[in-house]
Scaffold this motif. Structure first.
Motif, PDB file in Angstrom:
ATOM      1  N   ASP A  21      -3.894  -2.096  -6.879  1.00  0.00           N
ATOM      2  CA  ASP A  21      -5.296  -2.073  -6.008  1.00  0.00           C
ATOM      3  C   ASP A  21      -5.137  -1.920  -4.245  1.00  0.00           C
ATOM      4  OD1 ASP A  21      -4.470  -4.477  -6.019  1.00  0.00           O
ATOM      5  OD2 ASP A  21      -6.404  -5.207  -7.014  1.00  0.00           O
ATOM      6  N   MET A  22      -3.926  -2.613  -3.903  1.00  0.00           N
ATOM      7  CA  MET A  22      -3.671  -2.855  -2.652  1.00  0.00           C
ATOM      8  C   MET A  22      -2.460  -2.865  -2.539  1.00  0.00           C
ATOM      9  SD  MET A  22      -3.262  -4.211   0.494  1.00  0.00           S
ATOM     10  CE  MET A  22      -3.635  -5.967   0.272  1.00  0.00           C
ATOM     11  N   LEU A  23      -1.530  -2.401  -1.341  1.00  0.00           N
ATOM     12  CA  LEU A  23      -0.084  -2.354  -1.166  1.00  0.00           C
ATOM     13  C   LEU A  23       0.003  -2.105   0.483  1.00  0.00           C
ATOM     14  CD1 LEU A  23       2.716  -2.539  -2.510  1.00  0.00           C
ATOM     15  CD2 LEU A  23       2.606   0.065  -2.562  1.00  0.00           C
ATOM     16  N   LYS A  24       0.595  -3.054   1.083  1.00  0.00           N
ATOM     17  CA  LYS A  24       1.154  -2.635   2.569  1.00  0.00           C
ATOM     18  C   LYS A  24       2.221  -1.590   2.516  1.00  0.00           C
ATOM     19  CE  LYS A  24      -0.565  -6.930   4.344  1.00  0.00           C
ATOM     20  NZ  LYS A  24       0.084  -8.197   5.100  1.00  0.00           N
ATOM     21  N   ALA A  25       2.264  -0.462   3.244  1.00  0.00           N
ATOM     22  CA  ALA A  25       3.060   0.587   3.255  1.00  0.00           C
ATOM     23  C   ALA A  25       3.503   0.873   4.638  1.00  0.00           C
ATOM     24  CB  ALA A  25       2.575   1.815   2.751  1.00  0.00           C
ATOM     25  N   LYS A  26       4.685   1.086   5.265  1.00  0.00           N
ATOM     26  CA  LYS A  26       4.947   1.670   6.313  1.00  0.00           C
ATOM     27  C   LYS A  26       4.781   3.279   6.365  1.00  0.00           C
ATOM     28  CE  LYS A  26       8.929   2.136   9.180  1.00  0.00           C
ATOM     29  NZ  LYS A  26      10.568   1.903   9.366  1.00  0.00           N
ATOM     30  N   LEU A  27       4.281   4.027   7.283  1.00  0.00           N
ATOM     31  CA  LEU A  27       4.105   5.255   7.572  1.00  0.00           C
ATOM     32  C   LEU A  27       5.085   5.586   8.275  1.00  0.00           C
ATOM     33  CD1 LEU A  27       1.385   4.139   6.285  1.00  0.00           C
ATOM     34  CD2 LEU A  27       0.439   5.993   8.002  1.00  0.00           C
ATOM     35  N   LEU A  36       8.872   3.805  -3.490  1.00  0.00           N
ATOM     36  CA  LEU A  36       8.189   2.263  -3.780  1.00  0.00           C
ATOM     37  C   LEU A  36       9.287   1.397  -4.257  1.00  0.00           C
ATOM     38  CD1 LEU A  36       5.433   0.907  -4.373  1.00  0.00           C
ATOM     39  CD2 LEU A  36       5.569   2.207  -6.748  1.00  0.00           C
ATOM     40  N   HIS A  37       9.182   0.183  -4.008  1.00  0.00           N
ATOM     41  CA  HIS A  37      10.022  -0.726  -4.375  1.00  0.00           C
ATOM     42  C   HIS A  37       9.719  -1.098  -5.879  1.00  0.00           C
ATOM     43  CE1 HIS A  37      12.627  -4.371  -4.988  1.00  0.00           C
ATOM     44  NE2 HIS A  37      11.443  -4.785  -5.367  1.00  0.00           N
ATOM     45  N   VAL A  38      10.611  -1.250  -6.724  1.00  0.00           N
ATOM     46  CA  VAL A  38      10.562  -1.413  -8.211  1.00  0.00           C
ATOM     47  C   VAL A  38      11.537  -2.742  -8.597  1.00  0.00           C
ATOM     48  CG1 VAL A  38       9.371   0.586  -8.798  1.00  0.00           C
ATOM     49  CG2 VAL A  38      11.928   0.301  -9.122  1.00  0.00           C
ATOM     50  N   ASP A  39      11.003  -3.488  -9.283  1.00  0.00           N
ATOM     51  CA  ASP A  39      11.953  -4.587  -9.511  1.00  0.00           C
ATOM     52  C   ASP A  39      12.617  -4.347 -10.774  1.00  0.00           C
ATOM     53  OD1 ASP A  39      10.540  -6.563  -7.757  1.00  0.00           O
ATOM     54  OD2 ASP A  39       8.989  -6.815  -8.956  1.00  0.00           O
ATOM     55  N   THR A  40      12.213  -3.707 -11.775  1.00  0.00           N
ATOM     56  CA  THR A  40      12.825  -3.320 -12.923  1.00  0.00           C
ATOM     57  C   THR A  40      12.344  -1.792 -13.202  1.00  0.00           C
ATOM     58  OG1 THR A  40      11.157  -3.853 -14.283  1.00  0.00           O
ATOM     59  CG2 THR A  40      12.679  -5.457 -14.040  1.00  0.00           C
ATOM     60  N   LEU A  41      13.305  -0.961 -13.955  1.00  0.00           N
ATOM     61  CA  LEU A  41      13.040   0.455 -14.037  1.00  0.00           C
ATOM     62  C   LEU A  41      13.709   0.726 -15.489  1.00  0.00           C
ATOM     63  CD1 LEU A  41      12.087   3.205 -13.178  1.00  0.00           C
ATOM     64  CD2 LEU A  41      14.204   3.672 -12.255  1.00  0.00           C
ATOM     65  N   GLU A  42      13.065   1.255 -16.416  1.00  0.00           N
ATOM     66  CA  GLU A  42      13.586   1.649 -17.623  1.00  0.00           C
ATOM     67  C   GLU A  42      13.085   3.186 -17.942  1.00  0.00           C
ATOM     68  OE1 GLU A  42      12.530   0.548 -22.205  1.00  0.00           O
ATOM     69  OE2 GLU A  42      11.956  -0.817 -20.524  1.00  0.00           O
ATOM     70  N   VAL A  43      13.962   3.609 -18.416  1.00  0.00           N
ATOM     71  CA  VAL A  43      13.848   5.108 -18.930  1.00  0.00           C
ATOM     72  C   VAL A  43      13.483   5.287 -20.571  1.00  0.00           C
ATOM     73  CG1 VAL A  43      14.589   7.600 -19.057  1.00  0.00           C
ATOM     74  CG2 VAL A  43      15.291   6.052 -16.945  1.00  0.00           C
ATOM     75  N   PHE A  44      12.593   5.987 -21.056  1.00  0.00           N
ATOM     76  CA  PHE A  44      12.268   6.075 -22.296  1.00  0.00           C
ATOM     77  C   PHE A  44      11.668   7.301 -22.552  1.00  0.00           C
ATOM     78  CE2 PHE A  44       8.405   4.272 -20.600  1.00  0.00           C
ATOM     79  CZ  PHE A  44       6.963   4.907 -21.555  1.00  0.00           C
ATOM     80  N   GLU A  45      11.473   7.694 -23.809  1.00  0.00           N
ATOM     81  CA  GLU A  45      11.137   9.019 -24.254  1.00  0.00           C
ATOM     82  C   GLU A  45       9.775   8.784 -24.891  1.00  0.00           C
ATOM     83  OE1 GLU A  45      12.461  12.256 -24.096  1.00  0.00           O
ATOM     84  OE2 GLU A  45      13.715  11.209 -22.515  1.00  0.00           O
ATOM     85  N   ARG A  46       8.888   9.871 -24.896  1.00  0.00           N
ATOM     86  CA  ARG A  46       7.689   9.664 -25.361  1.00  0.00           C
ATOM     87  C   ARG A  46       7.140  11.321 -25.749  1.00  0.00           C
ATOM     88  NH1 ARG A  46       2.678   6.679 -22.299  1.00  0.00           N
ATOM     89  NH2 ARG A  46       3.727   4.948 -23.272  1.00  0.00           N
ATOM     90  N   PRO A 117       6.873  -3.009   0.712  1.00  0.00           N
ATOM     91  CA  PRO A 117       7.188  -2.324  -0.252  1.00  0.00           C
ATOM     92  C   PRO A 117       7.228  -0.801  -0.586  1.00  0.00           C
ATOM     93  CG  PRO A 117       5.322  -3.470  -0.442  1.00  0.00           C
ATOM     94  CD  PRO A 117       5.784  -3.761   0.658  1.00  0.00           C
ATOM     95  N   MET A 118       6.555  -0.318   0.288  1.00  0.00           N
ATOM     96  CA  MET A 118       6.329   1.093   0.173  1.00  0.00           C
ATOM     97  C   MET A 118       6.493   1.865   1.394  1.00  0.00           C
ATOM     98  SD  MET A 118       3.426   3.569  -1.674  1.00  0.00           S
ATOM     99  CE  MET A 118       3.497   5.227  -1.864  1.00  0.00           C
ATOM    100  N   LEU A 119       7.107   2.970   1.142  1.00  0.00           N
ATOM    101  CA  LEU A 119       7.209   3.780   2.531  1.00  0.00           C
ATOM    102  C   LEU A 119       6.703   5.335   2.231  1.00  0.00           C
ATOM    103  CD1 LEU A 119      10.195   4.461   4.753  1.00  0.00           C
ATOM    104  CD2 LEU A 119       9.478   6.528   3.737  1.00  0.00           C
ATOM    105  N   LEU A 120       5.587   5.591   3.153  1.00  0.00           N
ATOM    106  CA  LEU A 120       4.853   6.758   3.008  1.00  0.00           C
ATOM    107  C   LEU A 120       5.258   7.848   3.865  1.00  0.00           C
ATOM    108  CD1 LEU A 120       2.448   7.675   1.170  1.00  0.00           C
ATOM    109  CD2 LEU A 120       0.835   7.333   3.191  1.00  0.00           C
TER     110      LEU A 120
END
Length: 163
Positions: A21-27, A36-46, A117-120
């Protein structure tokens, strides 16, 4: 020609499809893509498609973890400012900024040592916004999609936010 809104070098934005809902970003007009910064990342199939499940921590003073999932858009090599390339996963999500909402491509990476945490990047800004590096936080905080009963905020999660 459409009027272009001028933003500052840092702004607040939302990623409503991911439950952010709200995130500070560097433009950053020097960066082609957004990240976008992520703490964890998992790949899965759906249903025969590649999906990504990831978490990110929002807020410094009162941190909370948001668990997200989205279809994988692509996996590409991204070159950093030092000229080093790394392969990153990309997702597509709407961004809400300066009263506009539109889809962008976002790479998921470890930005824990970065201030924002985000770069636009410029591909998300092109044709919509100009950036004045003298300015900062020119826009009001993003407004949630809508408020439900008792003032609780209800978010849109077409990809599904994890419990």
């Amino acid at each position: 020609m459409t009027d272009v809104i001028t933003l500052g070098w840092r702004e607040r934005l939302a990623l409503p499809q991911l439950g952010v809902d709200m995130l500070k970003a560097k433009l950053d007009t020097g960066a082609r893509s957004s990240s976008l910064h992520v703490d964890t990342l998992e790949v899965f199939e759906r249903a025969g498609a590649t999906w990504l499940r990831f978490s990110l921590t929002l807020g410094r003073h009162h941190p909370r973890t948001v668990q997200c999932q989205a279809p994988a858009l692509d996996r590409r090599v991204v070159t950093d400012t030092g000229g080093h390339g790394s392969e990153r996963w990309f997702v597509r999500s709407d961004v809400q900024l300066a009263g506009a909402r539109y889809p962008i491509e976002i790479s998921l990476t470890d930005r824990r040592h970065m201030l924002f945490p985000m770069l636009l990047g410029r591909s998300a800004l092109l044709g919509r916004f100009a950036v004045d590096p003298r300015l900062s936080y020119t826009q009001p905080r993003p407004r949630p999609a809508f408020a439900g009963p008792a003032g609780r905020v209800a978010h849109e999660h077409p990809y599904g936010q994890l419990p």
